[in-house]
Design an enzyme around this catalytic site. Structure first.
Site, PDB file in Angstrom:
ATOM      1  N   GLU A 188      54.140  16.931  99.353  1.00  0.00           N
ATOM      2  CA  GLU A 188      53.459  15.975  98.354  1.00  0.00           C
ATOM      3  C   GLU A 188      53.441  14.612  98.718  1.00  0.00           C
ATOM      4  OE1 GLU A 188      53.632  15.631  93.340  1.00  0.00           O
ATOM      5  OE2 GLU A 188      55.608  16.200  94.734  1.00  0.00           O
ATOM      6  N   LYS A 221      47.069  19.958  90.877  1.00  0.00           N
ATOM      7  CA  LYS A 221      48.499  20.224  90.110  1.00  0.00           C
ATOM      8  C   LYS A 221      48.302  20.608  88.834  1.00  0.00           C
ATOM      9  CE  LYS A 221      53.324  18.423  89.981  1.00  0.00           C
ATOM     10  NZ  LYS A 221      53.960  17.169  90.489  1.00  0.00           N
ATOM     11  N   CYS A 281      54.908  21.154  93.811  1.00  0.00           N
ATOM     12  CA  CYS A 281      56.161  20.444  93.406  1.00  0.00           C
ATOM     13  C   CYS A 281      56.810  21.012  92.099  1.00  0.00           C
ATOM     14  CB  CYS A 281      56.167  18.934  93.310  1.00  0.00           C
ATOM     15  SG  CYS A 281      57.821  18.096  93.205  1.00  0.00           S
TER      16      CYS A 281
END
Length: 287
Positions: free
Chosen positions: A80, A152, A193
């Site tokens: 990321e 995300k 993440c």
């Protein structure tokens, strides 16, 4: 679609000196594993320390890609914020770019020149307005084409105990769709993440969309990484019976931000089959 069997491990670890600043030492590292999907293939996860310099980060990524290509890796996962980590509020918004813009095109050219697939784990994609961006996981094939993009879904809005308060939603718009993609190393499930803390997304990727390999590129904080990083990664592997490939940011990006590191690859049995040096050990190496 069943998961493949473990086919071996490349145990060698490469530790390279990176660009330096007055505040920190930077390094880039690869961990590599080989397993069987439709024949033996190599995959690698990268660990790096991105800063607020697009060119410096690109040079680090280029070295990692070249190293991976020379080792016969078919897919390299970068963490990321691989291309940029801001040092002050709003800095990431100022460099956010479209997927067909000049920043991503450099990485498309890099994939094409190396001939390997790249998982670009969290790109600052320009949003619908000037106050928001998307944290986008971009998958490139070996010809430099964008194969898939995942925005995300779970944004990092957290008060870290004894640390900073993070409010990713202040400048990032969430995505809404799950993304899978077929590749030379199997069917990939794309996440980023903080998604790691939400097991239902991985259940859907595996049992609804037949993912074989879960990509979880991250920039975990040091506090949360020490507590939960490996634990959660191994749990996701076991409960889905997938391989997990977890690239990571590591070390101090600036005076305010530090990432945990410990990039790794995990098999469906929950065994860590390849890993980069963790943050504490790596800092010892760098002294």
């Amino acid at each position: 679609m069943t998961c493949s069997t473990w086919g071996g491990l490349t145990k060698g670890l490469s530790l390279r000196a990176g660009l330096r600043s007055p505040h920190r030492s930077l390094c880039s590292t690869l961990c590599k594993a080989e397993f069987t999907m439709a024949g033996k293939v190599k995959i690698a996860a990268a660990q790096m320390t991105s800063i607020n310099d697009l060119n410096a980060n690109f040079q680090t990524c280029s070295r990692l890609v070249q190293e991976a290509a020379a080792a016969g890796v078919k897919l390299l996962s970068l963490p990321e914020n691989f291309s940029f980590v801001g040092s002050k509020d709003g800095e990431s918004l100022s460099i956010a770019d479209a997927l067909d813009g000049p920043i991503m095109q450099r990485y498309c050219s890099l994939a094409k020149e190396s001939g390997i697939w790249l998982s670009l784990g969290g790109f600052q994609e320009k949003g619908h307005d000037d106050k928001h961006l998307f944290n986008t996981h971009v998958l490139l094939d070996g010809l430099g084409n964008i194969r898939s993009c995942y925005r995300k879904i779970h944004l990092f809005d957290v008060d870290v105990p004894g640390g900073m308060v993070y409010k990713e939603s202040n400048f990032t718009s969430p995505g809404s769709e799950l993304v899978v993609a077929d590749s030379p190393v199997g069917r990939l499930g794309l996440t980023v993440c903080y998604d790691l803390r939400f097991p239902e997304i991985y259940q859907q990727l595996r049992f609804r969309h037949n993912s074989q390999v879960l990509l979880i590129p991250s920039a975990f904080t040091r506090v949360t990484g020490e507590a939960h990083w490996e634990l959660l990664l191994r749990a996701r592997a076991v409960e889905t019976q997938c391989y997990v490939v977890a690239a990571s940011q590591a070390g101090k990006h600036n005076e305010k931000r530090e990432s945990y590191g410990d990039a790794m690859i995990i098999d469906p049995w929950g065994t860590v089959v390849a890993r980069c040096q963790g943050l504490v050990q790596r800092n010892d190496y760098m002294k």
